[in-house]
Design an enzyme around this catalytic site. Structure first.
Site, PDB file in Angstrom:
ATOM      1  N   ASP A 119      28.937  31.568  62.989  1.00  0.00           N
ATOM      2  CA  ASP A 119      29.031  30.448  62.067  1.00  0.00           C
ATOM      3  C   ASP A 119      29.609  29.234  62.825  1.00  0.00           C
ATOM      4  O   ASP A 119      29.123  28.902  63.904  1.00  0.00           O
ATOM      5  CB  ASP A 119      29.860  30.858  60.842  1.00  0.00           C
ATOM      6  N   TYR A 121      33.839  20.134  58.718  1.00  0.00           N
ATOM      7  CA  TYR A 121      32.578  19.581  58.215  1.00  0.00           C
ATOM      8  C   TYR A 121      32.604  18.054  58.201  1.00  0.00           C
ATOM      9  O   TYR A 121      31.611  17.399  58.529  1.00  0.00           O
ATOM     10  CB  TYR A 121      32.310  20.099  56.802  1.00  0.00           C
ATOM     11  N   HIS A 153      24.026  36.220  56.516  1.00  0.00           N
ATOM     12  CA  HIS A 153      24.828  35.386  57.410  1.00  0.00           C
ATOM     13  C   HIS A 153      26.007  36.152  57.993  1.00  0.00           C
ATOM     14  O   HIS A 153      26.471  35.849  59.096  1.00  0.00           O
ATOM     15  CB  HIS A 153      25.335  34.186  56.607  1.00  0.00           C
TER      16      HIS A 153
END
Length: 294
Positions: A110, A217, A271
């Site tokens: 990730d 982010y 994921h």
């Protein structure tokens, strides 16, 4: 406790303090495991012991902003360049500085995978080989999403995370119920136990933790130079095909930037590949990471 059970400690790294879990022989090849959002070093609980038993010196940090590691303030503190510098600084602190001539091995999932890609791109002389789990190279994601509207739709939450304040409130509510659901609903049943979720929630509740996690982010919008050339070191990509956030095509697109890369797809995995298929992932990582070792 077995010889490969990890121990934890906090060490200074370039003005920060990083919490690390470590296991394996002190003279084994240094192998750094980088977790992603919204986890901690605990993301590698199924990998640390087997990799250490294979002779690797395994170190899994809480990356900056996470767990018991430092949480510097401000979005710019989470620029991808800073995150990559943490990895180099950690290797230096563990005795793998250039003066010793030793390179380290790197694994990332990730967001940890994006950092691993970037370290391999920016510091190829420091990394011997790199393995990536369900994470695109930072230079390919934006262009891919523009060409594939389905990927842009999957990434809508990245835009939500740019808002000030609101994402923090949503993620903190109900003892971090939204983050708990995000893990359990995007993974196969049983991938995250109640104990796992409680450990993560304790980390999320730390002062400033959720803001720091979101700042990874938010820093995506900051200017960044592209990689200057292809990645020439051995690269292995492991990809769970039922990833709800990242399309399968991102793996192939990322490999276009590698001269010595390979991909292995896991058709039944999501994921959260290393949680769901730990034995297969461990076998793949051990085979790759120990290749060429004495």
């Amino acid at each position: 406790m077995t010889p490969t059970d990890p121990t934890t400690r906090r060490i200074p790294v370039r003005g920060l303090t990083l919490n690390i879990a470590e296991s394996g022989p002190a003279d084994g090849p240094l192998t750094l495991l980088l977790h992603g959002f919204p986890e901690t070093w605990w993301a590698w609980r199924h990998q640390i012991g087997p990799l250490a038993a294979a002779g690797l010196r395994v170190v899994a940090p809480d990356q900056r902003g996470y767990g018991q590691s430092s949480r510097p303030e401000g979005i710019s503190a989470y620029h991808l360049d800073r995150l990559a510098e943490d990895v180099i600084g950690l290797a230096d602190a563990l005795g793998q500085d250039p003066e010793h001539g030793a390179r380290f091995r790197l694994v990332g999932h990730d967001w940890g995978g994006l950092v691993a890609w970037w370290v391999a791109s920016r510091y190829p002389d420091r990394v011997e080989r790199v393995a990536i789990l369900n994470a695109p190279h930072p230079d390919v994601f934006g262009a891919y999403a523009r060409r594939h509207p389905s990927q842009a739709l999957r990434s809508f939450y990245v835009g939500l995370f740019q808002l000030p304040g609101l994402p923090e409130a949503l993620l903190r509510a109900g003892d971090c119920a939204a983050l708990r659901r995000a893990l359990t609903r995007s993974s196969r049943p049983g991938a995250f136990s109640p104990h796992d979720l409680d450990l993560y929630a304790a980390a999320w509740r730390r002062p400033g933790a959720i803001t720091a996690m979101l700042n990874w982010y938010r820093a995506l919008r900051l200017p960044r130079d592209a990689a200057t050339g292809p990645i020439r070191l051995p690269t292995l990509v492991l990809w769970g095909e039922h990833d709800t956030a990242l399309e399968r095509g991102l793996a192939a697109e990322s490999l276009r930037l590698c001269t010595d890369g390979a991909v292995r797809y896991f058709p039944a995995a999501t994921h959260w590949l290393q949680h769901e298929e730990p034995q297969a992932v461990n076998e793949a990582l051990i085979g790759f990471l120990t290749a060429g070792s004495a």
